[in-house]
Scaffold this active site. Structure first.
Site, mmCIF file in Angstrom:
data_model
loop_
_atom_site.group_PDB
_atom_site.id
_atom_site.type_symbol
_atom_site.label_atom_id
_atom_site.label_comp_id
_atom_site.label_asym_id
_atom_site.label_seq_id
_atom_site.Cartn_x
_atom_site.Cartn_y
_atom_site.Cartn_z
ATOM 1 C CD GLU A 185 10.668 -12.925 -3.909
ATOM 2 O OE1 GLU A 185 10.339 -12.327 -2.868
ATOM 3 O OE2 GLU A 185 11.780 -12.788 -4.438
ATOM 4 C CE LYS A 199 12.117 -3.734 -1.991
ATOM 5 N NZ LYS A 199 12.963 -4.841 -2.463
ATOM 6 C CG ASN A 204 -0.691 2.332 3.761
ATOM 7 O OD1 ASN A 204 -1.564 2.282 2.910
ATOM 8 N ND2 ASN A 204 0.522 2.811 3.513
ATOM 9 N N GLY A 205 -2.536 -0.542 6.758
ATOM 10 C CA GLY A 205 -2.591 -1.303 7.991
ATOM 11 C C GLY A 205 -3.876 -2.094 8.102
ATOM 12 C CG HIS A 257 17.245 -37.749 3.384
ATOM 13 N ND1 HIS A 257 17.322 -39.010 3.922
ATOM 14 C CD2 HIS A 257 18.500 -37.228 3.419
ATOM 15 C CE1 HIS A 257 18.569 -39.251 4.301
ATOM 16 N NE2 HIS A 257 19.309 -38.179 3.997
ATOM 17 C CD GLU A 263 17.193 -14.363 -1.865
ATOM 18 O OE1 GLU A 263 16.941 -13.318 -2.486
ATOM 19 O OE2 GLU A 263 16.481 -14.770 -0.909
ATOM 20 C CB CYS A 272 -0.955 0.056 1.187
ATOM 21 S SG CYS A 272 -2.065 -1.342 1.319
ATOM 22 C CD1 TRP A 316 -0.724 -6.199 -2.424
ATOM 23 C CD2 TRP A 316 -1.235 -6.849 -0.346
ATOM 24 N NE1 TRP A 316 -0.349 -7.510 -2.292
ATOM 25 C CE2 TRP A 316 -0.655 -7.932 -1.033
ATOM 26 C CE3 TRP A 316 -1.643 -7.032 0.980
ATOM 27 C CZ2 TRP A 316 -0.466 -9.182 -0.443
ATOM 28 C CZ3 TRP A 316 -1.453 -8.270 1.567
ATOM 29 C CH2 TRP A 316 -0.876 -9.329 0.857
ATOM 30 C CE LYS A 345 15.268 -12.046 -4.782
ATOM 31 N NZ LYS A 345 14.708 -12.629 -3.615
ATOM 32 N NE ARG A 394 4.696 1.362 0.430
ATOM 33 C CZ ARG A 394 5.400 1.466 1.546
ATOM 34 N NH1 ARG A 394 6.636 1.883 1.508
ATOM 35 N NH2 ARG A 394 4.875 1.147 2.708
#
Length: 611
Positions: free
Chosen positions: A491, A606, A100-101, A507, A484, A2, A74, A488, A27
């Site tokens: 995402e 973000k 926001n929140g 395993h 990581e 947001c 968002w 990526k 964001r």
């Protein structure tokens, strides 16, 4: 997650708000809107979709106003559509609010107001707040007081900006747990959830603290607490330039930020290495050094990419500083009743310095008596202010949602901390320390070498862009690098990918391997190189497609793997600084081949400022 922009001054508000919202698109959001005061009334335009759609709407229905607020949403409560988009207005249409929140007790507030005859029109928690402010405004006939009284009844997090045609020359902003910054210029004032939205207009800013309520007019501003006490905040100066939040000729912010890493890695260590003594200095930790040097245990807590950096830090610190280290998901930390001692040190890592789960972990650790250190990128962020001490990573603004340069800068910060503690505690000799420092200083040139020619990565990306699954395997310091790399790819390309320690493949995950499965091995010539070779043979025996990241001089794996990406050699604990670069590039170019929105991947934000 947001974005908020607000303005009061002497200029036309629409282009200021639209431009600010564009700078906050990174964001993550699914709708956008704005409200202005004009002709003694509140005018609202909002739409599901992109800021460009809102901009088109403003061109079709132009405003003339010098005060207004804007928002990119968002979705949390209510699906992303035109109705649920912000701003929201009260029943009278005289108060507009962006938020926001999350208002956790919005249900109880809504029920109470509905009993009083208030009709709701959206599914959002935010509408409950603006209706509550309106109810208090009817009692107090004072906008600032109404906002303060309403927020005293709120449970949850908020960053809000409010305007009303009943007090048309005033803008009210308040925060708790969701960042807001005030921008100050001659005769005009700005509010934003991120300084990048206003840096083109002013560099003079104030970072609001939790439970601050700011009243802005064209004549000035005043900040009070929710309890109506005046507070003074220092005016700070934004140090980065507008060019740093532009693409600079690159197709995407993510690609620009990947290519910036030689510079940002150097910036992260600049002035912090003491080469002649084989150690490092971190000025932000000066006051807590006695506690750090004698810590019983270090707990690192973070989310996502920052959590992966923390895992590398665990390996470094335990090996070279001989301090027990635990790495915790921040989202789980405070809910499992952790055992924390007063001589423990908790390190919280966050690019934005506003991550809600990491903030919650920080506050839990402080409540239990630990010394808390922050590693973050954004100066003035909440984590930077609330920790006992900290280290800025100096990566500059990171706009792409998928973190790249912040990750490697976090690794640099952890490397410097490891070197400093290892020397202080006597586990790294001066000669070893000099070798570490010299190799750290060599990393930027080695990153530049990797980035000089990306054609091999692009060729690989075109070959595997149609894959449905991928496996990333590494050992030692490069197990977190595998995690990581897989993150990526997930995402930004939406390909399912998993990272594992290479030995754990047998395993369970080995059952997935067939001739269609790309398997990425991170295999520099470190002390467990031979073990990784055995794992590659296991994959080859099952016809998996092996992609290996190897050192230039590796003549063993280069003969075994179907594809290789070569990198320079470095010390084992610094290798993730180099192995992460081709992994970032591979994810990027695959996403581009698949036509994905690289900088704004679906469903992601973000800065995750809600739990």
């Amino acid at each position: 997650m947001c974005g908020i922009v607000g303005y009061i001054g002497f200029r036309e508000v629409t282009p200021i708000v639209i431009d600010g919202l564009k700078r906050l698109e990174y964001r993550g959001y699914d709708s956008a809107g704005m409200a202005v005061l004009t002709n003694s009334s509140v005018k609202i335009l909002k739409r599901a979709g992109k800021v460009a759609d809102l901009e088109t709407l403003t061109e079709m229905h132009p405003f003339v106003s010098t005060i207004g607020i804007g928002h990119t949403r968002w979705a949390t409560h209510g699906v992303p559509n035109d109705v649920n988009a912000h701003p929201h207005v009260d029943q009278t249409g005289s108060i507009a609010l962006v938020h926001n929140g999350i208002i956790e007790n919005h249900g109880a507030i809504r029920q109470r107001l509905e009993r009083d005859g208030i009709t709701f029109h959206t599914d959002t928690d935010t509408e409950a707040l603006v209706q509550l402010i309106s109810a208090f405004f009817d009692i107090t006939n004072n906008l600032e007081q109404a906002v303060r009284l309403a927020l005293q009844e709120v449970d949850g997090t908020f960053g809000i900006v409010v305007i009303s045609n009943r007090e048309p020359d005033k803008l009210i902003a308040a925060r708790r747990g969701s960042p807001l910054v005030l921008g100050i210029n001659d005769g005009e004032y700005f509010v934003a959830s991120d300084a990048s939205a206003i840096v083109g207009h002013t560099r003079q800013v104030i970072f609001l603290e939790d439970d601050d309520v700011a009243t802005l007019t064209r004549d000035g501003y005043e900040v009070k607490t929710l309890g109506d006490e005046v507070v003074e905040h220092e005016i700070e100066e934004i140090t980065y330039d507008i060019e740093q939040i532009e693409k600079g000729g690159f197709e995407h912010f993510m690609l620009k930020e990947i290519h910036e890493q030689a510079q940002t890695i150097m910036d992260s260590m600049r002035g912090r290495l003491i080469l002649e003594k084989g150690t490092a200095k971190l000025g932000g930790l000066r006051e807590v050094m006695p506690v750090l040097n004698n810590a019983r245990r270090i707990i690192i807590t973070a989310c996502g990419t920052s959590w992966h950096a923390g895992l590398v830090g665990e390996y470094m610190l335990e090996h070279y500083a001989r301090i027990p280290v635990e790495v915790e998901y921040a989202s789980e930390f405070r809910y499992r009743d952790p055992i924390i001692h007063e001589d423990d040190v908790v390190i919280v890592i966050s690019q934005s310095g506003e991550t809600a789960d990491t903030l919650a972990a920080l506050r839990e650790a402080k409540k239990r008596g630990a010394t808390v250190i922050g590693i973050c990128n954004v100066v003035g962020s909440t984590i930077a202010r609330e920790t006992h001490a900290g280290v800025y990573i100096h990566a500059g603004p990171e706009i792409g949602v998928a973190s790249t340069k912040a990750f490697t800068s976090q690794l640099v910060a952890l490397s410097l901390l490891t070197l400093m503690l290892g020397r202080n505690r006597g586990f790294i000799s001066i000669d070893e320390g000099k070798q570490f420092a010299e190799e750290l200083l060599a990393i930027p040139d080695k990153v530049s070498e990797i980035l000089k020619d990306t054609s091999a990565v692009q060729e690989l990306a075109s070959k595997y862009a149609g894959a449905n699954n991928a496996l990333y395997l590494g050992r030692g310091y490069n197990f977190p690098a595998a995690l990581e790399g897989a993150l990526k790819l997930k995402e930004i390309s939406y390909i399912h990918a998993e990272g594992y320690p290479a030995a754990e493949m047998k395993h369970g995950p080995i059952a997935l391997i067939d001739e269609n499965m790309p398997v990425v091995f991170i295999a520099p010539q470190d002390r467990i190189h031979e073990k990784v070779i055995s794992n590659i043979q296991e994959v080859k025996a099952r016809k998996g497609q092996v992609i290996a990241i190897v050192n230039h001089e590796d003549d063993v794996i280069s003969q075994m793997a179907g594809h290789i990406l070569c990198i320079p050699r470095t010390l084992d604990f610094l290798s993730p600084l180099l192995t992460s670069i081709p992994l970032q590039l591979l994810a990027y170019y695959i996403a581009v081949h698949r036509g994905c929105n690289v900088d704004q991947p679906r469903n992601l934000a973000k800065s995750v400022t809600v739990e």
